[in-house]
Write an enzyme that holds these catalytic residues in place. Structure first.
Site, mmCIF file in Angstrom:
data_model
loop_
_atom_site.group_PDB
_atom_site.id
_atom_site.type_symbol
_atom_site.label_atom_id
_atom_site.label_comp_id
_atom_site.label_asym_id
_atom_site.label_seq_id
_atom_site.Cartn_x
_atom_site.Cartn_y
_atom_site.Cartn_z
ATOM 1 N N ASP A 26 0.928 -1.199 -0.032
ATOM 2 C CA ASP A 26 0.075 -0.132 -0.006
ATOM 3 C C ASP A 26 0.832 1.356 -0.119
ATOM 4 O O ASP A 26 1.393 1.441 0.935
ATOM 5 C CB ASP A 26 -0.869 0.077 1.186
ATOM 6 N N LYS A 83 -6.865 3.508 -3.348
ATOM 7 C CA LYS A 83 -7.448 3.353 -2.059
ATOM 8 C C LYS A 83 -7.660 4.655 -1.603
ATOM 9 O O LYS A 83 -7.005 5.686 -1.936
ATOM 10 C CB LYS A 83 -6.397 2.715 -0.992
ATOM 11 N N LYS A 123 -10.213 0.104 -2.468
ATOM 12 C CA LYS A 123 -10.172 -0.004 -1.126
ATOM 13 C C LYS A 123 -10.619 1.093 -0.314
ATOM 14 O O LYS A 123 -9.669 2.192 -0.393
ATOM 15 C CB LYS A 123 -8.681 -0.634 -0.798
#
Length: 318
Positions: free
Chosen positions: A155, A218, A254
């Site tokens: 991430d 995300k 996400k």
């Protein structure tokens, strides 16, 4: 996870034409949050689906090997076995989608999951999380270290300054280099939407991240003042849909930050179903970044099975 997103050439013409109708986005976001009416059985089923999409996370300054070990055990057994048996779901292999930790704790998570014979992927934040303000060379090295330790998902956080200054080419090149540093690990790109200034910037940053090879986009680090909101999510999933229609690759989504209740989880699932379709309702294409959400989902499932809410000691969290 799905096959890697190879990305595409940076299309500045596409980016320059982006316009977001904010009043329409806000109206649609309000609709998504108010139109929910599930029977008890369907609600339990949707909550179990949500469990399989959780990136069970610990990103605290006091993380220790023992904390990460407990997190991994909970990820493998997210719902009490007797509750799953009552729902005839005890043999379905329900686990969370991943565990997410700092790079320094990746080896602890990988080793624990190996010891308990669990193939859940380990995700690691990287690139100067949460601010993304460290020099690029250091950010790339952090990715490589996490991958070497066994992280299968990374991430990354973008440099929000590049978005605010409209430096799309520079942003594209940085994300491309992060993609290359990830190797075989899948890359989730955190936009830090609460710090991007406008919904138009959110849409543009989403497009650039996908063009540069992001496997997921995300919303947030969970450390900003404003994290995952439904208007922002709506803009991002519409960008995902547009990218799929034009390029032909399904990028995952996400949301993260502030997702704490089972009701929240149901709303996020509904948004994905209505905006992207059932094909996105799986951990390969949808994740919920959360540290406390699982506790409330298990509490609601306990209530569904027994007719009462559990005492705190009856549902110990990792």
């Amino acid at each position: 996870m799905a096959a890697r997103n190879c990305g595409c050439s940076l299309d500045l013409g596409w980016i320059s034409k982006v316009q977001v109708n904010q009043p329409a986005v806000l109206r649609r976001a309000e609709q998504i949050q108010t139109r929910r009416n599930l029977s008890k059985e369907w609600q339990a089923a949707w909550l179990l689906k949500a469990v399989t999409c959780i990136d069970l996370t610990t990103l605290s300054g006091d993380d220790t090997p023992s904390n990460v070990q407990r997190l991994c055990y909970k990820a493998k057994h997210p719902i009490r076995e007797d509750l799953l048996k009552s729902l005839n779901m005890d043999n379905k292999g329900i686990t969370t989608g991943a565990v997410c930790v700092y790079p320094s704790r990746v080896s602890d998570a990988v080793q624990t999951l190996r010891n308990i014979a669990c193939n859940i992927p380990v995700a690691s934040v990287a690139t100067g999380f949460p601010a993304g303000q460290t020099p690029l060379a250091i950010r790339l090295q952090e990715i490589k270290l996490a991958v070497e330790e066994g992280a299968r998902e990374i991430d990354i956080v973008i440099n929000r300054t590049l978005v605010l200054k409209g430096q799309w080419e520079e942003l594209y090149k940085e994300i491309q280099q992060c993609h290359d540093a990830c190797g075989e690990a899948h890359m989730k790109t955190i936009l830090g939407t609460g710090e991007l200034g406008s919904l138009t910037n959110v849409y543009k940053a989403s497009l650039v991240a996908m063009m540069a090879g992001s496997d997921f986009i995300k919303t947030s680090t969970g450390k900003e003042g404003v994290n995952a909101t439904f208007p922002v999510a709506l803009v991002m999933v519409r960008a995902i849909r547009d990218y799929y229609c034009r390029i032909g690759y399904k990028v995952g989504f996400k949301p993260a930050g502030g997702i704490r209740s089972a009701k929240d989880a149901l709303t996020w699932l509904s948004l994905i179903k209505e905006e992207l379709g059932n094909n996105w309702l799986k951990p390969e294409l949808f994740r919920l970044g959360a540290s406390t959400l699982l506790s409330d989902i298990e509490r609601q499932i306990y209530h569904h099975v027994t007719g009462r809410y559990a005492a705190a000691h009856e549902l110990p969290m990792a």
